[in-house]
Enzyme design. Structure first.
Site, PDB file in Angstrom:
ATOM      1  N   LYS A   1     -72.219  82.183  13.260  1.00 10.00           N
ATOM      2  CA  LYS A   1     -72.725  80.882  14.398  1.00 10.00           C
ATOM      3  C   LYS A   1     -71.779  81.260  15.055  1.00 10.00           C
ATOM      4  CE  LYS A   1     -73.695  76.171  13.904  1.00 10.00           C
ATOM      5  NZ  LYS A   1     -74.320  75.364  12.211  1.00 10.00           N
TER       6      LYS A   1
ATOM      7  N   LYS B   1     -66.548  77.274   7.093  1.00 15.66           N
ATOM      8  CA  LYS B   1     -65.799  77.093   8.109  1.00 15.66           C
ATOM      9  C   LYS B   1     -63.838  76.803   7.798  1.00 15.66           C
ATOM     10  CE  LYS B   1     -68.859  73.972  10.986  1.00 15.66           C
ATOM     11  NZ  LYS B   1     -69.464  72.864  10.786  1.00 15.66           N
TER      12      LYS B   1
ATOM     13  N   GLU C   1     -71.410  74.320  22.950  1.00 20.81           N
ATOM     14  CA  GLU C   1     -71.316  75.012  22.528  1.00 20.81           C
ATOM     15  C   GLU C   1     -72.654  76.323  23.248  1.00 20.81           C
ATOM     16  OE1 GLU C   1     -72.786  75.066  17.780  1.00 20.81           O
ATOM     17  OE2 GLU C   1     -70.941  73.607  17.387  1.00 20.81           O
TER      18      GLU C   1
ATOM     19  N   HIS D   1     -73.875  66.657  19.735  1.00 17.35           N
ATOM     20  CA  HIS D   1     -73.279  67.602  20.719  1.00 17.35           C
ATOM     21  C   HIS D   1     -73.691  67.415  22.560  1.00 17.35           C
ATOM     22  CE1 HIS D   1     -72.215  71.276  18.149  1.00 17.35           C
ATOM     23  NE2 HIS D   1     -71.290  69.638  17.449  1.00 17.35           N
TER      24      HIS D   1
ATOM     25  N   ASP E   1     -80.133  73.634  12.861  1.00 11.46           N
ATOM     26  CA  ASP E   1     -78.899  72.774  12.353  1.00 11.46           C
ATOM     27  C   ASP E   1     -78.784  71.654  12.459  1.00 11.46           C
ATOM     28  OD1 ASP E   1     -75.938  71.424  11.050  1.00 11.46           O
ATOM     29  OD2 ASP E   1     -74.893  72.681  12.612  1.00 11.46           O
TER      30      ASP E   1
ATOM     31  N   ASP F   1     -73.537  72.207   4.882  1.00 10.86           N
ATOM     32  CA  ASP F   1     -72.037  72.696   5.444  1.00 10.86           C
ATOM     33  C   ASP F   1     -71.287  70.963   4.961  1.00 10.86           C
ATOM     34  OD1 ASP F   1     -70.015  72.934   7.587  1.00 10.86           O
ATOM     35  OD2 ASP F   1     -71.468  71.910   9.306  1.00 10.86           O
TER      36      ASP F   1
ATOM     37  N   HIS G   1     -67.921  79.290  13.459  1.00 10.93           N
ATOM     38  CA  HIS G   1     -66.796  78.808  14.383  1.00 10.93           C
ATOM     39  C   HIS G   1     -66.962  77.244  14.489  1.00 10.93           C
ATOM     40  CE1 HIS G   1     -70.840  77.703  18.002  1.00 10.93           C
ATOM     41  NE2 HIS G   1     -70.496  77.623  16.657  1.00 10.93           N
ATOM     42  N   ARG G   2     -66.862  76.270  15.261  1.00  5.11           N
ATOM     43  CA  ARG G   2     -66.371  74.689  15.846  1.00  5.11           C
ATOM     44  C   ARG G   2     -66.843  74.267  17.080  1.00  5.11           C
ATOM     45  NH1 ARG G   2     -64.693  72.297  10.363  1.00  5.11           N
ATOM     46  NH2 ARG G   2     -66.561  70.607  11.622  1.00  5.11           N
ATOM     47  N   SER G   3     -67.370  73.085  16.918  1.00  4.22           N
ATOM     48  CA  SER G   3     -67.198  72.640  18.376  1.00  4.22           C
ATOM     49  C   SER G   3     -66.763  72.893  20.016  1.00  4.22           C
ATOM     50  CB  SER G   3     -68.086  71.298  18.438  1.00  4.22           C
ATOM     51  OG  SER G   3     -67.748  70.078  17.736  1.00  4.22           O
TER      52      SER G   3
ATOM     53  N   SER H   1     -68.516  67.577  15.250  1.00  2.00           N
ATOM     54  CA  SER H   1     -69.604  66.851  13.404  1.00  2.00           C
ATOM     55  C   SER H   1     -68.661  67.053  12.448  1.00  2.00           C
ATOM     56  CB  SER H   1     -70.852  67.742  13.315  1.00  2.00           C
ATOM     57  OG  SER H   1     -71.402  67.482  12.422  1.00  2.00           O
TER      58      SER H   1
ATOM     59  N   GLN I   1     -79.094  68.608  15.711  1.00  2.17           N
ATOM     60  CA  GLN I   1     -77.748  69.186  16.728  1.00  2.17           C
ATOM     61  C   GLN I   1     -77.772  70.671  17.323  1.00  2.17           C
ATOM     62  OE1 GLN I   1     -74.121  67.480  15.317  1.00  2.17           O
ATOM     63  NE2 GLN I   1     -73.921  69.888  14.645  1.00  2.17           N
ATOM     64  N   GLU I   2     -78.356  71.420  16.560  1.00  2.00           N
ATOM     65  CA  GLU I   2     -78.098  73.044  16.991  1.00  2.00           C
ATOM     66  C   GLU I   2     -80.121  73.476  16.741  1.00  2.00           C
ATOM     67  OE1 GLU I   2     -75.406  75.176  15.576  1.00  2.00           O
ATOM     68  OE2 GLU I   2     -73.891  73.483  15.548  1.00  2.00           O
TER      69      GLU I   2
ATOM     70  N   GLU J   1     -79.611  74.480   8.334  1.00  2.00           N
ATOM     71  CA  GLU J   1     -78.301  74.276   7.604  1.00  2.00           C
ATOM     72  C   GLU J   1     -78.759  72.484   7.933  1.00  2.00           C
ATOM     73  OE1 GLU J   1     -74.425  73.618   9.660  1.00  2.00           O
ATOM     74  OE2 GLU J   1     -75.844  75.328  10.558  1.00  2.00           O
TER      75      GLU J   1
END
Length: 424
Positions: free
Chosen positions: A389, A338, A205, A155, A242, A313, A366-368, A42, A163-164, A286
């Protein structure tokens, strides 16, 4: 004075089985260090460019041999003989070698791999752990984790739009205890999902990725899991979101198509979030709106910014130009940070310093598509923002960061600081 003797890159795989870049730095006194670059699914449209080969016969076009070649053939000859402690000079040299605003010639994956490896080599040469080298003697704050325990959006392939869904153990006395709070809640959630005959497979994740009846059900299941684990929602453990709203924004509206909850305008989404903040123990949202919906973000922050942390973000992509605009327009009150969005350690620190200057929060992320590299764990302590995160309590590329933070907390001993970033 220690000098860079060698710079070498190779192609490795990330946590999704896609190629990425690992860089090795050798100094003339025998010290060696390496760093690996993560990759996002993403992504914001203004992020620095991750260079891919485009050869469909190899990794479906996702190979990184061009980026590797740029490290070995273009960057390396320029860096040999330089002092690794001159981070800003080295980073700006690579930016000039690339010559584009988004690092599209050499690739942000090539440049960042070198930038992080140089930091590690310089820390080794100074005889300091990375967090102390980058953050100085005041680098003692261990971040509160945002643990992604339920996944949706890009994800996963499930029925959840957002997403999260994350938990933050804000009431824990130490990071080690916070990790225990989170892990126990994660496992409690798994037990609840099994009883309801929901899938307990995990997303990119590490969070569970069940098909649910609505986005609301995700929050309700998490609250139940917090209670089943023996904790108090909103006191011991809070919720952070998020939605990654750019992923479901189309034709000037937000289409909650996966859950079947229909289309909403920016104003309707903001009222939706207000209802959730009133109903659930949410402390942070987020990317609740799309990356180009600046007007919506301004209204979002005006409505909720005095109650929760509003994080940008995709809106900012760790770029000071966009963060400055956000500060001027009061679009959020916090920024997601990031390293690979901007592409160098130096530019990432500049973005954080801008947040510090105006009293905004910042979350190291982080990233996925991750690797086992723990650079960001040290970086989070060095920067002292109090939030990280880095995924769920599963998948080793996520756990590696948490285990590194346990090590740092143990190393700092009684001098370490762990506190709720939202306490008044």
């Amino acid at each position: 004075m220690k000098r860079i003797k060698s710079v070498k890159a190779i192609e490795i795989l990330d946590s999704r089985g896609n190629p990425t870049v690992r860089v090795f730095i050798g100094l003339d006194n025998g010290i060696a260090a390496s760093a690996s670059v993560p990759s996002g699914a993403s992504t914001g449209e203004n992020e620095a460019i991750e260079l891919r080969d485009g050869d469909k016969q190899r990794y479906g076009g996702k190979g990184t041999l061009k980026a590797v070649g740029n490290v070995n053939e273009v960057i390396a000859p320029q860096l040999v003989g330089m002092d690794p402690s001159q981070q800003a000079i080295i980073d700006h040299l690579m930016i000039e070698l690339d010559g584009t605003p988004n690092k599209s010639i050499l690739g942000a994956n090539a440049i960042l791999g070198v930038s992080m490896a140089v930091s590690r080599a310089a820390a080794e040469a100074a005889g300091l752990p990375l967090y102390a080298y980058l953050g100085g003697p005041g680098a003692i704050r261990i971040p509160v984790p945002m643990m992604n325990i339920l996944n949706g959006g890009k994800h996963t392939e499930n029925s959840v739009d957002f997403q999260e869904f994350m938990i933050m153990p804000v009431g824990a006395p130490t990071f080690t205890e916070a990790l225990r709070y989170g892990a126990e809640t994660f496992h409690a959630l798994g037990g609840i999902l099994k009883k309801k005959n929901y899938a307990t497979s995990v997303g990119d994740e590490g969070g569970y990725a069940p098909n649910l009846g609505s986005n609301d059900e995700a929050c309700e299941l998490i609250i139940q899991a917090i209670e089943d684990a023996g904790y108090k929602p909103g006191v011991d453990i809070a919720i952070a979101l998020d939605p990654a709203a750019s992923s479901f924004f189309e034709n000037d509206s937000y289409n909650l198509i996966k859950s079947g909850q229909g289309r909403k305008s920016s104003a309707e989404m903001n009222l939706f979030y207000k209802d959730w903040v009133d109903k659930y123990p949410i402390v942070s949202i987020e990317d609740g709106l799309a990356e180009n919906d600046w007007k919506g973000f301004i209204e979002h922050t005006a409505l909720l910014g005095n109650k929760i942390q509003v994080v940008g973000d995709d809106l900012y992509v760790t770029n000071t130009k966009f963060i400055e605009k956000g500060i001027k327009e009061k679009a959020t009150n916090a920024v997601l940070i990031k390293l690979n969005q901007i592409g160098t350690v130096t530019e990432t620190i500049e973005a954080i310093n801008l947040c510090r200057k105006v009293g905004w929060g910042y979350v190291i992320s982080h990233r996925s598509g991750e690797t086992e590299d723990t650079f960001m764990a040290d970086f989070a302590v060095a920067m002292g923002g109090g939030q990280i995160k880095t995924g769920s309590a599963s998948r080793s590329e996520r756990i590696a960061k948490y285990n590194r933070l346990i090590e740092i907390e143990a190393e700092l001993g009684n001098s370490s600081l762990f506190e709720n970033p939202f306490k008044k």
